[in-house]
Design a protein around this motif. Structure first.
Motif, PDB file in Angstrom:
ATOM      1  N   UNK A   1     -10.922 -23.455 -32.390  1.00 49.42           N
ATOM      2  CA  UNK A   1     -11.161 -23.436 -30.946  1.00 49.42           C
ATOM      3  C   UNK A   1     -11.623 -24.808 -30.477  1.00 49.42           C
ATOM      4  N   UNK A   2     -11.135 -25.247 -29.329  1.00 49.05           N
ATOM      5  CA  UNK A   2     -11.589 -26.518 -28.744  1.00 49.05           C
ATOM      6  C   UNK A   2     -13.028 -26.354 -28.268  1.00 49.05           C
ATOM      7  N   UNK A   3     -13.939 -27.146 -28.843  1.00 50.32           N
ATOM      8  CA  UNK A   3     -15.352 -27.019 -28.472  1.00 50.32           C
ATOM      9  C   UNK A   3     -15.670 -27.716 -27.156  1.00 50.32           C
ATOM     10  N   UNK A   4     -14.909 -28.739 -26.833  1.00 52.79           N
ATOM     11  CA  UNK A   4     -15.129 -29.449 -25.577  1.00 52.79           C
ATOM     12  C   UNK A   4     -13.822 -29.531 -24.806  1.00 52.79           C
ATOM     13  N   UNK A   5     -13.942 -29.784 -23.522  1.00 48.47           N
ATOM     14  CA  UNK A   5     -12.754 -29.879 -22.679  1.00 48.47           C
ATOM     15  C   UNK A   5     -11.842 -31.018 -23.135  1.00 48.47           C
ATOM     16  N   UNK A   6     -12.422 -32.074 -23.670  1.00 45.52           N
ATOM     17  CA  UNK A   6     -11.630 -33.231 -24.099  1.00 45.52           C
ATOM     18  C   UNK A   6     -10.644 -32.858 -25.207  1.00 45.52           C
ATOM     19  N   UNK A   7     -10.946 -31.797 -25.962  1.00 46.55           N
ATOM     20  CA  UNK A   7     -10.073 -31.387 -27.066  1.00 46.55           C
ATOM     21  C   UNK A   7      -8.921 -30.497 -26.599  1.00 46.55           C
ATOM     22  N   UNK A   8      -8.959 -30.058 -25.344  1.00 45.00           N
ATOM     23  CA  UNK A   8      -7.927 -29.152 -24.830  1.00 45.00           C
ATOM     24  C   UNK A   8      -6.649 -29.926 -24.536  1.00 45.00           C
ATOM     25  N   UNK A   9      -5.539 -29.464 -25.121  1.00 45.83           N
ATOM     26  CA  UNK A   9      -4.243 -30.119 -24.916  1.00 45.83           C
ATOM     27  C   UNK A   9      -3.276 -29.253 -24.109  1.00 45.83           C
ATOM     28  N   UNK A  10      -3.589 -27.952 -23.974  1.00 43.86           N
ATOM     29  CA  UNK A  10      -2.734 -27.029 -23.223  1.00 43.86           C
ATOM     30  C   UNK A  10      -3.643 -26.067 -22.466  1.00 43.86           C
ATOM     31  N   UNK A  11      -3.164 -25.607 -21.309  1.00 47.94           N
ATOM     32  CA  UNK A  11      -3.989 -24.751 -20.462  1.00 47.94           C
ATOM     33  C   UNK A  11      -3.275 -23.456 -20.088  1.00 47.94           C
ATOM     34  N   UNK A  12      -4.032 -22.367 -20.099  1.00 46.37           N
ATOM     35  CA  UNK A  12      -3.641 -21.115 -19.476  1.00 46.37           C
ATOM     36  C   UNK A  12      -4.596 -20.913 -18.307  1.00 46.37           C
ATOM     37  N   UNK A  13      -4.077 -20.516 -17.163  1.00 41.08           N
ATOM     38  CA  UNK A  13      -4.963 -20.290 -16.019  1.00 41.08           C
ATOM     39  C   UNK A  13      -4.583 -19.018 -15.286  1.00 41.08           C
ATOM     40  N   UNK A  14      -5.591 -18.282 -14.877  1.00 39.49           N
ATOM     41  CA  UNK A  14      -5.365 -17.136 -14.008  1.00 39.49           C
ATOM     42  C   UNK A  14      -4.905 -17.664 -12.645  1.00 39.49           C
ATOM     43  N   UNK A  15      -4.357 -16.795 -11.834  1.00 39.06           N
ATOM     44  CA  UNK A  15      -3.808 -17.208 -10.544  1.00 39.06           C
ATOM     45  C   UNK A  15      -4.763 -16.858  -9.394  1.00 39.06           C
ATOM     46  N   UNK A  16      -4.935 -15.564  -9.124  1.00 43.06           N
ATOM     47  CA  UNK A  16      -5.775 -15.144  -7.991  1.00 43.06           C
ATOM     48  C   UNK A  16      -7.247 -15.414  -8.282  1.00 43.06           C
ATOM     49  N   UNK A  17      -7.907 -16.057  -7.338  1.00 41.63           N
ATOM     50  CA  UNK A  17      -9.314 -16.372  -7.492  1.00 41.63           C
ATOM     51  C   UNK A  17      -9.568 -17.673  -8.226  1.00 41.63           C
ATOM     52  N   UNK A  18      -8.497 -18.248  -8.786  1.00 40.30           N
ATOM     53  CA  UNK A  18      -8.617 -19.527  -9.506  1.00 40.30           C
ATOM     54  C   UNK A  18      -7.800 -20.603  -8.799  1.00 40.30           C
ATOM     55  N   UNK A  19      -6.514 -20.306  -8.580  1.00 38.52           N
ATOM     56  CA  UNK A  19      -5.627 -21.256  -7.893  1.00 38.52           C
ATOM     57  C   UNK A  19      -5.420 -20.894  -6.428  1.00 38.52           C
ATOM     58  N   UNK A  20      -5.389 -19.593  -6.140  1.00 38.01           N
ATOM     59  CA  UNK A  20      -5.137 -19.141  -4.767  1.00 38.01           C
ATOM     60  C   UNK A  20      -6.107 -18.031  -4.388  1.00 38.01           C
ATOM     61  N   UNK A  21      -6.331 -17.905  -3.086  1.00 40.64           N
ATOM     62  CA  UNK A  21      -7.113 -16.803  -2.540  1.00 40.64           C
ATOM     63  C   UNK A  21      -6.474 -16.394  -1.222  1.00 40.64           C
ATOM     64  N   UNK A  22      -5.995 -15.131  -1.165  1.00 46.30           N
ATOM     65  CA  UNK A  22      -5.344 -14.622   0.037  1.00 46.30           C
ATOM     66  C   UNK A  22      -4.262 -15.583   0.558  1.00 46.30           C
ATOM     67  N   UNK A  23      -3.377 -15.972  -0.369  1.00 44.72           N
ATOM     68  CA  UNK A  23      -2.208 -16.807  -0.047  1.00 44.72           C
ATOM     69  C   UNK A  23      -2.555 -18.212   0.435  1.00 44.72           C
ATOM     70  N   UNK A  24      -3.742 -18.689   0.097  1.00 43.08           N
ATOM     71  CA  UNK A  24      -4.112 -20.078   0.384  1.00 43.08           C
ATOM     72  C   UNK A  24      -4.555 -20.743  -0.911  1.00 43.08           C
ATOM     73  N   UNK A  25      -4.062 -21.962  -1.136  1.00 44.65           N
ATOM     74  CA  UNK A  25      -4.463 -22.692  -2.330  1.00 44.65           C
ATOM     75  C   UNK A  25      -5.951 -23.016  -2.259  1.00 44.65           C
ATOM     76  N   UNK A  26      -6.637 -22.840  -3.384  1.00 46.78           N
ATOM     77  CA  UNK A  26      -8.053 -23.191  -3.458  1.00 46.78           C
ATOM     78  C   UNK A  26      -8.202 -24.692  -3.657  1.00 46.78           C
TER      79      UNK A  26
END
Length: 265
Positions: A1-26
């Motif tokens: 597991x990557x212990x720090x953010x600097x070690x992260x080479x690939x990302x998975x991200x949720x959509x609602x509440x992370x990138x968008x909220x009610x059809x508006x980009x956060x």
């Protein structure tokens, strides 16, 4: 597991509440997606919603101001189809759901049938039919395996909550005595299938989410570097309820942008 953010080479991200909220980009979301695209960073946007195809979702995100290619979107429908194909290549299914799940299963080589299917697959829909639910119950009683795309009991709407996949699955479970195998979050299998798609490994992959009970717990179980954002449903009281902790808690995805805004907690 990557212990720090600097070690992260690939990302998975949720959509609602992370990138968008009610059809508006956060704040910061369009810039973060562009940053990943420009850098060639492997990433996938994840959603438990199985109604829409990736093409549909890419168009919806574009209208919200987010440029996410459709091949960078991973839904519970795609994960479910991937699982079914791995278990029974060329199998058959009776489906309660919309284009997201039916298209994914077709593309995985499955046949849709009401006659002795290998699987009954329940996904999200706004058009639940008593007749279809009855058919699903009878097919499961006759030996079909029961699969659900995601466990969410309710979904949001402008008028209030709506019954969702988990609620319909519970109705079928009550009538059959059979619990579904649920592929979507918080099953870490959804993350593993996503990582397989982009050739990523848990040792250097991060997961960004807004829910402790799905995104973060599944990220921890899949061995990922977990980042909780406070732009969705979680607050400090919510975080305190759980015996596990994310690796990072940040105000929003704008804190993940390169440059002076970046912070490590």
């Amino acid at each position: 597991m990557a212990n720090t953010r600097a070690e992260v080479e690939a990302w998975l991200t949720d959509m609602d509440g992370v990138l968008v909220h009610e059809n508006h980009a956060l704040p910061g979301a369009p810039e973060l997606i562009q940053q990943w695209l420009d850098a060639g960073t492997p990433f996938l946007v994840l959603t438990n919603n199985s109604i829409f195809t990736p093409r549909d979702l890419a168009a919806r995100l574009r209208s919200s101001g987010l440029n996410v290619p459709e091949d960078r979107i991973w839904t519970s429908a795609l994960a479910t189809a991937d699982f079914c194909r791995s278990q029974m290549p060329g199998g058959s299914a009776f489906v309660i759901g919309e284009a997201g799940i039916t298209t994914a299963l077709h593309e995985a080589g499955f046949v849709m049938t009401e006659t002795n299917p290998d699987y009954v697959v329940v996904g999200e829909t706004r058009n639940y039919s008593f007749e279809a639910i009855t058919k699903a119950i009878r097919l499961i009683n006759n030996g079909a395996r029961f699969i659900s795309t995601n466990p969410d009991a309710t979904g949001p709407s402008q008028e209030g909550v709506l019954p969702a996949t988990g609620a319909i699955s519970a109705l079928i479970t009550k009538a059959t005595g059979r619990e579904p195998y649920v592929v979507g979050k918080p099953n870490p299998m959804m993350f593993r299938s996503a990582m397989n798609k982009i050739g990523a490994h848990s040792e250097n992959t991060g997961m960004i989410g807004d829910r402790m009970d799905t995104d973060i717990v599944a990220g921890i179980e899949a061995g990922l570097h977990t980042v909780l954002v406070m732009t969705g449903i979680s607050d400090e009281a919510e975080i305190a309820k759980y015996p596990f902790r994310p690796d990072e808690v940040i105000a929003g995805v704008h804190e993940l942008l390169d440059g002076p805004a970046e912070s490590e907690l």
